[in-house]
Design a protein around this motif. Structure first.
Motif, PDB file in Angstrom:
ATOM      1  N   GLU A 169       0.844  -1.191   0.000  1.00  0.00           N
ATOM      2  CA  GLU A 169       0.000   0.000   0.000  1.00  0.00           C
ATOM      3  C   GLU A 169       0.881   1.243   0.000  1.00  0.00           C
ATOM      4  OE1 GLU A 169      -3.108  -0.109  -0.344  1.00  0.00           O
ATOM      5  OE2 GLU A 169      -3.613  -2.198   0.135  1.00  0.00           O
ATOM      6  N   PRO A 170       0.610   2.211  -0.869  1.00  0.00           N
ATOM      7  CA  PRO A 170       1.444   3.426  -0.904  1.00  0.00           C
ATOM      8  C   PRO A 170       1.252   4.249   0.350  1.00  0.00           C
ATOM      9  CG  PRO A 170      -0.467   3.682  -2.317  1.00  0.00           C
ATOM     10  CD  PRO A 170      -0.477   2.250  -1.859  1.00  0.00           C
ATOM     11  N   PRO A 171       2.202   5.141   0.654  1.00  0.00           N
ATOM     12  CA  PRO A 171       2.076   5.996   1.834  1.00  0.00           C
ATOM     13  C   PRO A 171       0.848   6.889   1.733  1.00  0.00           C
ATOM     14  CG  PRO A 171       3.874   6.731   0.424  1.00  0.00           C
ATOM     15  CD  PRO A 171       3.432   5.410  -0.093  1.00  0.00           C
ATOM     16  N   ALA A 172       0.237   7.121   2.875  1.00  0.00           N
ATOM     17  CA  ALA A 172      -1.008   7.880   2.910  1.00  0.00           C
ATOM     18  C   ALA A 172      -0.754   9.368   2.683  1.00  0.00           C
ATOM     19  CB  ALA A 172      -1.704   7.668   4.254  1.00  0.00           C
ATOM     20  N   GLU A 173      -1.800  10.062   2.313  1.00  0.00           N
ATOM     21  CA  GLU A 173      -1.738  11.512   2.139  1.00  0.00           C
ATOM     22  C   GLU A 173      -1.312  12.179   3.436  1.00  0.00           C
ATOM     23  OE1 GLU A 173      -2.259  13.378  -0.463  1.00  0.00           O
ATOM     24  OE2 GLU A 173      -3.207  12.030  -1.932  1.00  0.00           O
ATOM     25  N   GLY A 174      -0.494  13.221   3.301  1.00  0.00           N
ATOM     26  CA  GLY A 174      -0.127  14.026   4.455  1.00  0.00           C
ATOM     27  C   GLY A 174       1.128  13.587   5.174  1.00  0.00           C
ATOM     28  N   ARG A 213       6.017  11.206   2.041  1.00  0.00           N
ATOM     29  CA  ARG A 213       5.191  10.534   1.035  1.00  0.00           C
ATOM     30  C   ARG A 213       5.790  10.652  -0.363  1.00  0.00           C
ATOM     31  NH1 ARG A 213       0.510  11.491  -2.359  1.00  0.00           N
ATOM     32  NH2 ARG A 213      -0.769   9.587  -2.394  1.00  0.00           N
ATOM     33  N   ALA A 214       6.232  11.847  -0.730  1.00  0.00           N
ATOM     34  CA  ALA A 214       6.745  12.047  -2.090  1.00  0.00           C
ATOM     35  C   ALA A 214       7.985  11.187  -2.336  1.00  0.00           C
ATOM     36  CB  ALA A 214       7.059  13.522  -2.316  1.00  0.00           C
ATOM     37  N   ALA A 219       8.218   7.877  -5.027  1.00  0.00           N
ATOM     38  CA  ALA A 219       9.241   7.768  -6.070  1.00  0.00           C
ATOM     39  C   ALA A 219      10.080   6.505  -5.882  1.00  0.00           C
ATOM     40  CB  ALA A 219      10.133   9.005  -6.052  1.00  0.00           C
ATOM     41  N   TRP A 220      10.483   6.228  -4.649  1.00  0.00           N
ATOM     42  CA  TRP A 220      11.315   5.049  -4.386  1.00  0.00           C
ATOM     43  C   TRP A 220      10.579   3.743  -4.711  1.00  0.00           C
ATOM     44  CZ3 TRP A 220      13.129   6.948   1.117  1.00  0.00           C
ATOM     45  CH2 TRP A 220      14.118   7.929   0.944  1.00  0.00           C
ATOM     46  N   GLY A 221       9.252   3.768  -4.596  1.00  0.00           N
ATOM     47  CA  GLY A 221       8.488   2.549  -4.830  1.00  0.00           C
ATOM     48  C   GLY A 221       7.761   2.513  -6.165  1.00  0.00           C
TER      49      GLY A 221
END
Length: 390
Positions: free
Chosen positions: A58-63, A67-68, A72-74
């Motif tokens: 699961e990608p990092p959540a908003e906020g 996160r950015a 990019a790393w994933g």
């Protein structure tokens, strides 16, 4: 060279798979036992464990503050099963998520609380450290070459061999049989004379590995380099946040220096010199977000590359730094170290005990013998290398 397969976590019976299926569940139990986390944190940790063994990324959540970077790393991995991720990447993301689950990033009562601190603190306060600090008093009785060799060996082996061993071993003691590659002479030569031909006394970058009983001999070695004029400045690089259970942060450096300063005898003198070196900039402690990135050092950002390029020698400690230096791949053991580490922006030395499948720069006959007689040699921590590219 880059065709060597990347180590993954979906290979049945592999060390990487066992880390996720066996070691991480035990780690989660220990973390939850060590702190009185509330129901929300405990539930988040348990969800992470279930997701990392049978779910999707699961990608990092908003906020979230990072996160950015992580998006990019994933790139290309989000939404795929954890089992399809490279081992190095998946481990890094697991520890990043564990911090989030325990409330480290806040806001809340657990913001900034290191979930691994109870383990680090117990080790640093333990009687084994008392014995090692006391053993420092015997260093002055050693010839200079053995003195330096003892410090380097202690830094190499971390908590597997303490300073007292090198001090009490006889002058005719045999070389360590489990050292599979030994560029020790090249390392000291690099410290005594910079690549440009100047006399000794340049900048040394030491990229730390673990806290506790491993950071202690690292700092004693730093003191030796400064006190003997082998470096005019040492830059100690640590992690910007807790990572891989025991990786050293700035807080761990300060705790270790204080442990030295509070000790009697030679240990106390070393601690006081390190304190003064930090004050006058002979010893600088620095960090960078990339030290917690899931990527090899080949992909380090331009600002960190430029900073490390200014070192006369970089010393990389430990298994994780080694994996990031040469690439977390199933290289043939005879692959030359220089061929996979020569991209580093400065001359580089690796001090590494083997705790994962990566192995390079090892005589093929030695590797074949070990495959036959000790199948776990790559991951057991019983073997080590000192390797240098100048």
């Amino acid at each position: 060279m880059s065709t060597a397969p990347v180590i993954r976590i979906d290979v049945p019976g592999s060390f990487a798979r066992a880390v996720f299926q066996e070691r991480h569940p035990e780690l989660v139990r220990r973390v939850l036992d060590a702190r009185p986390y509330g129901p929300a944190e405990r539930a988040a940790v348990e969800r992470l464990l279930a997701e990392s063994t049978a779910g999707v990324l699961e990608p990092p959540a908003e906020g979230l503050h990072d996160r950015a970077r992580w998006l990019a790393w994933g790139e290309g991995l989000w939404g795929r099963p954890w089992s399809e991720a490279p081992f190095l990447w998946a481990e890094s993301w697991f520890y990043r998520r564990l911090l989030e689950a325990t409330g480290y990033f806040g806001p809340g009562a657990w913001q900034g609380i290191d979930p691994f601190a109870p383990f680090k603190d117990a080790e640093l306060a333990g009687p084994a450290v008392d014995a090692e600090l006391g053993a420092l008093d015997g260093l002055d009785d050693l010839p200079e070459e053995r003195h330096a060799g003892t410090l380097l060996s202690a830094a190499l082996w971390g908590n597997r061999a303490d300073l007292s061993f090198g001090i009490t071993a006889g002058p005719d003691a045999p070389a360590v049989p489990n050292l599979l590659a030994d560029d020790t002479a090249e390392l000291w030569a690099a410290l005594r004379r910079s690549p440009g031909g100047r006399s000794s006394g340049g900048r040394v970058a030491l990229v730390a590995d673990n806290a506790g009983r491993e950071l202690l001999p690292d700092l004693v070695l730093v003191d030796h380099l400064l006190n003997r004029g082998l470096a005019t400045e040492v830059v100690l690089y640590v992690k910007p946040q807790p990572y891989f259970v025991s990786d050293a942060t700035t807080a761990d450096v300060l705790a270790t220096v204080e442990r030295l300063r509070a000790a009697p005898g030679r240990a106390g003198a070393i601690g006081r010199r390190l304190w003064e070196a930090m004050v006058r900039s002979g010893l600088a402690v620095r960090t960078h977000p990339f030290f917690c990135a899931p990527l090899p050092y080949h992909d380090m950002p331009a600002d960190l590359r430029a900073e490390l390029a200014g070192a006369d020698l970089a010393i990389l400690k430990g298994d994780l730094n080694y994996r990031r230096l040469v690439g977390d791949r199933l290289w043939p053991p005879a692959t030359p170290f220089a061929a996979v580490a020569g991209h580093f922006p400065s001359p580089v030395a690796a001090l590494r005990t083997l705790k994962s499948d990566v192995a390079v720069g090892i005589d093929p006959t030695t590797a074949a013998d070990l495959d036959r007689t000790d199948p776990q040699w790559r991951t057991s921590g019983r073997y080590a290398v000192v390797q240098v590219v100048r």
